[in-house]
Write a protein that holds these residues in place. Sequence first.
Motif, mmCIF file in Angstrom:
data_model
loop_
_atom_site.group_PDB
_atom_site.id
_atom_site.type_symbol
_atom_site.label_atom_id
_atom_site.label_comp_id
_atom_site.label_asym_id
_atom_site.label_seq_id
_atom_site.Cartn_x
_atom_site.Cartn_y
_atom_site.Cartn_z
ATOM 1 N N VAL A 34 -9.013 -13.024 -5.753
ATOM 2 C CA VAL A 34 -8.463 -12.519 -4.499
ATOM 3 C C VAL A 34 -7.830 -11.156 -4.769
ATOM 4 O O VAL A 34 -6.998 -11.015 -5.671
ATOM 5 C CB VAL A 34 -7.412 -13.477 -3.917
ATOM 6 C CG1 VAL A 34 -6.882 -12.944 -2.585
ATOM 7 C CG2 VAL A 34 -7.985 -14.870 -3.749
ATOM 8 N N ASP A 35 -8.224 -10.151 -3.999
ATOM 9 C CA ASP A 35 -7.625 -8.818 -4.086
ATOM 10 C C ASP A 35 -6.933 -8.515 -2.766
ATOM 11 O O ASP A 35 -7.569 -8.550 -1.702
ATOM 12 C CB ASP A 35 -8.688 -7.765 -4.363
ATOM 13 C CG ASP A 35 -9.314 -7.914 -5.746
ATOM 14 O OD1 ASP A 35 -8.618 -8.402 -6.656
ATOM 15 O OD2 ASP A 35 -10.496 -7.548 -5.900
ATOM 16 N N LEU A 36 -5.645 -8.222 -2.826
ATOM 17 C CA LEU A 36 -4.875 -7.887 -1.636
ATOM 18 C C LEU A 36 -4.155 -6.569 -1.865
ATOM 19 O O LEU A 36 -3.631 -6.299 -2.960
ATOM 20 C CB LEU A 36 -3.846 -8.980 -1.320
ATOM 21 C CG LEU A 36 -4.410 -10.379 -0.997
ATOM 22 C CD1 LEU A 36 -3.263 -11.372 -0.843
ATOM 23 C CD2 LEU A 36 -5.267 -10.331 0.253
ATOM 24 N N ASN A 37 -4.082 -5.743 -0.838
ATOM 25 C CA ASN A 37 -3.384 -4.467 -0.928
ATOM 26 C C ASN A 37 -2.389 -4.372 0.220
ATOM 27 O O ASN A 37 -2.761 -4.433 1.397
ATOM 28 C CB ASN A 37 -4.376 -3.313 -0.861
ATOM 29 C CG ASN A 37 -3.732 -1.986 -1.237
ATOM 30 O OD1 ASN A 37 -2.874 -1.943 -2.119
ATOM 31 N ND2 ASN A 37 -4.126 -0.915 -0.562
ATOM 32 N N CYS A 38 -1.140 -4.229 -0.149
ATOM 33 C CA CYS A 38 -0.062 -4.144 0.837
ATOM 34 C C CYS A 38 0.431 -2.687 0.886
ATOM 35 O O CYS A 38 0.686 -2.057 -0.144
ATOM 36 C CB CYS A 38 1.076 -5.083 0.418
ATOM 37 S SG CYS A 38 2.459 -5.133 1.590
ATOM 38 N N THR A 39 0.568 -2.149 2.110
ATOM 39 C CA THR A 39 1.013 -0.765 2.276
ATOM 40 C C THR A 39 2.178 -0.709 3.259
ATOM 41 O O THR A 39 2.347 -1.606 4.095
ATOM 42 C CB THR A 39 -0.124 0.116 2.804
ATOM 43 O OG1 THR A 39 -0.573 -0.400 4.056
ATOM 44 C CG2 THR A 39 -1.293 0.163 1.821
ATOM 45 N N ALA A 40 2.979 0.375 3.129
ATOM 46 C CA ALA A 40 4.111 0.586 4.040
ATOM 47 C C ALA A 40 4.101 2.034 4.474
ATOM 48 O O ALA A 40 3.993 2.953 3.653
ATOM 49 C CB ALA A 40 5.427 0.233 3.358
ATOM 50 N N THR A 41 4.176 2.256 5.792
ATOM 51 C CA THR A 41 4.237 3.609 6.339
ATOM 52 C C THR A 41 5.556 3.797 7.066
ATOM 53 O O THR A 41 6.133 2.832 7.588
ATOM 54 C CB THR A 41 3.062 3.855 7.300
ATOM 55 O OG1 THR A 41 3.092 2.886 8.355
ATOM 56 C CG2 THR A 41 1.717 3.767 6.581
ATOM 57 N N GLY A 42 6.041 5.022 7.092
ATOM 58 C CA GLY A 42 7.293 5.325 7.784
ATOM 59 C C GLY A 42 8.509 5.187 6.899
ATOM 60 O O GLY A 42 9.643 5.275 7.382
ATOM 61 N N CYS A 43 8.299 4.990 5.618
ATOM 62 C CA CYS A 43 9.415 4.843 4.699
ATOM 63 C C CYS A 43 9.758 6.233 4.136
ATOM 64 O O CYS A 43 8.865 6.903 3.586
ATOM 65 C CB CYS A 43 9.052 3.880 3.570
ATOM 66 S SG CYS A 43 10.447 3.501 2.470
ATOM 67 N N PRO A 44 11.001 6.687 4.241
ATOM 68 C CA PRO A 44 11.347 8.041 3.792
ATOM 69 C C PRO A 44 11.283 8.197 2.278
ATOM 70 O O PRO A 44 11.159 9.303 1.767
ATOM 71 C CB PRO A 44 12.766 8.247 4.314
ATOM 72 C CG PRO A 44 13.307 6.875 4.462
ATOM 73 C CD PRO A 44 12.159 5.995 4.843
ATOM 74 N N GLU A 45 11.377 7.092 1.569
ATOM 75 C CA GLU A 45 11.323 7.143 0.120
ATOM 76 C C GLU A 45 10.210 6.223 -0.370
ATOM 77 O O GLU A 45 9.644 5.447 0.395
ATOM 78 C CB GLU A 45 12.664 6.724 -0.485
ATOM 79 C CG GLU A 45 13.802 7.664 -0.119
ATOM 80 C CD GLU A 45 15.110 7.231 -0.759
ATOM 81 O OE1 GLU A 45 15.062 6.256 -1.548
ATOM 82 O OE2 GLU A 45 16.118 7.865 -0.480
ATOM 83 N N GLN A 46 9.926 6.296 -1.677
ATOM 84 C CA GLN A 46 8.886 5.445 -2.249
ATOM 85 C C GLN A 46 9.299 3.984 -2.143
ATOM 86 O O GLN A 46 10.334 3.587 -2.675
ATOM 87 C CB GLN A 46 8.673 5.812 -3.734
ATOM 88 C CG GLN A 46 7.581 5.008 -4.410
ATOM 89 C CD GLN A 46 6.183 5.306 -3.853
ATOM 90 O OE1 GLN A 46 5.921 6.437 -3.437
ATOM 91 N NE2 GLN A 46 5.340 4.293 -3.840
#
Length: 431
Positions: A34-46
Amino acid sequence: MLALLAMIVPLLTSSVVVQIDKPDPVLVEIGGTVDLNCTATGCPEQPSFTWRPVDDKPFKPIKEENGFVSFKSQALTNIEMVCSVMCNQTRPLTRKRKIVVYSFPSDPEISGEDNLTVGVKQTVTCTARNLYPDEVSVEWVHGNMSVEGRNFIHKEQAGTSTVSSKYIFTPTALDNGGNITCKVIQIIPAGHGKSSNITRTRSAPLTVNLNYLRNIIISGEQNLTIGKTLSLTCNSDGNPLPVPVWTKAGKVLDSTNISTIVITNITWSHAGQYDCEANNTAGSVKSSVTVIIQGPPGGTQVSVSPSAEMLSGQNVTISCTALSFPPATFTLFRQGHRQPLQSGDGTFHLLHLTHEDTGLYLINITNHLGYVMETFQLSVASSPVLPAAVLPTVGLASLLTALVLLLRFLRSRKHSNDIGNGMVDIVENAL
């Protein structure tokens, strides 16, 4: 100041969007990766990412970095994975994905589809092995028609199941070379009223030991003119391949190939019925055609009965035969006379002939394709007549001879008795 920060942090948090690149649920075969990729947008920092099972079971990823995780599925175990994202907030933002494990490693197998026999019931089986879960439906297609089967489930020790479906039918001749298809649809529950389907299909050709024999079809021109070429072809459908045999009047004919006869320059003798009989292990079938030969009259023969030489007052029958199709008409002429006689069958009756009927006769045999002429001679003699005085003269001479002999006999007995003397006197007076 603290109150202001408390107002700003929720604003920052609400502007962050967390996403996972796989739809929910994620289907994976047992033992698969199983390959899953989680992303976050709108975050001012890493942002920082963490993956874990919801129930905090032991979890050993193959790889995990920057929101990406790769791991092996556990045998027959569904899990729910959580991606946690920290982005300058006191509480992490999360997204979940349900990992649903299934097993359907290969296409179904079909058995019993070969060596079918026409008219004999046959069971065809479709088998799908190592299924998990075992909630399946099986669809059969026989040719172009959907049909019903009977399903059976057998649990295996490893926790998977073998599902089989049996379809019973009676093969016909039309099944040979057709197809039968088994479609196995695995239904995978995902919770909350959701499900996913995995479908695998297997088709197999039907091999039927038909042992059948269908009607014969004979093709070819059957109405020909003398001198043309006769070609007749005998076709029959069967299994095994039928062997045709051509006959005419019980005699086997040679053929140019296994099904066709060709006769060049045909004559009258080639007219008649031709029979084609096809044979195989299923039996035999027979069909016939009648070949009609057309042509001008030929092969003529003339007979005169009782004789071509006769006495006056006798009758005679003239018979003329000919090979002809269409049928010929027969016309009888006497040389030097203008009134002919006609006959539909070539028979003429001449009655009470006289010496004047002596002469040369002609018969014209005609159809619309041509004609032929035949001639013969009749001779009629007058009947012999004896003179009227011949018979009385002959009778008197005989009588005188008899009386002389009687007289000699009586004289020899003249002296024996009186009766003898009297008879001598009577005879002598008669002479």
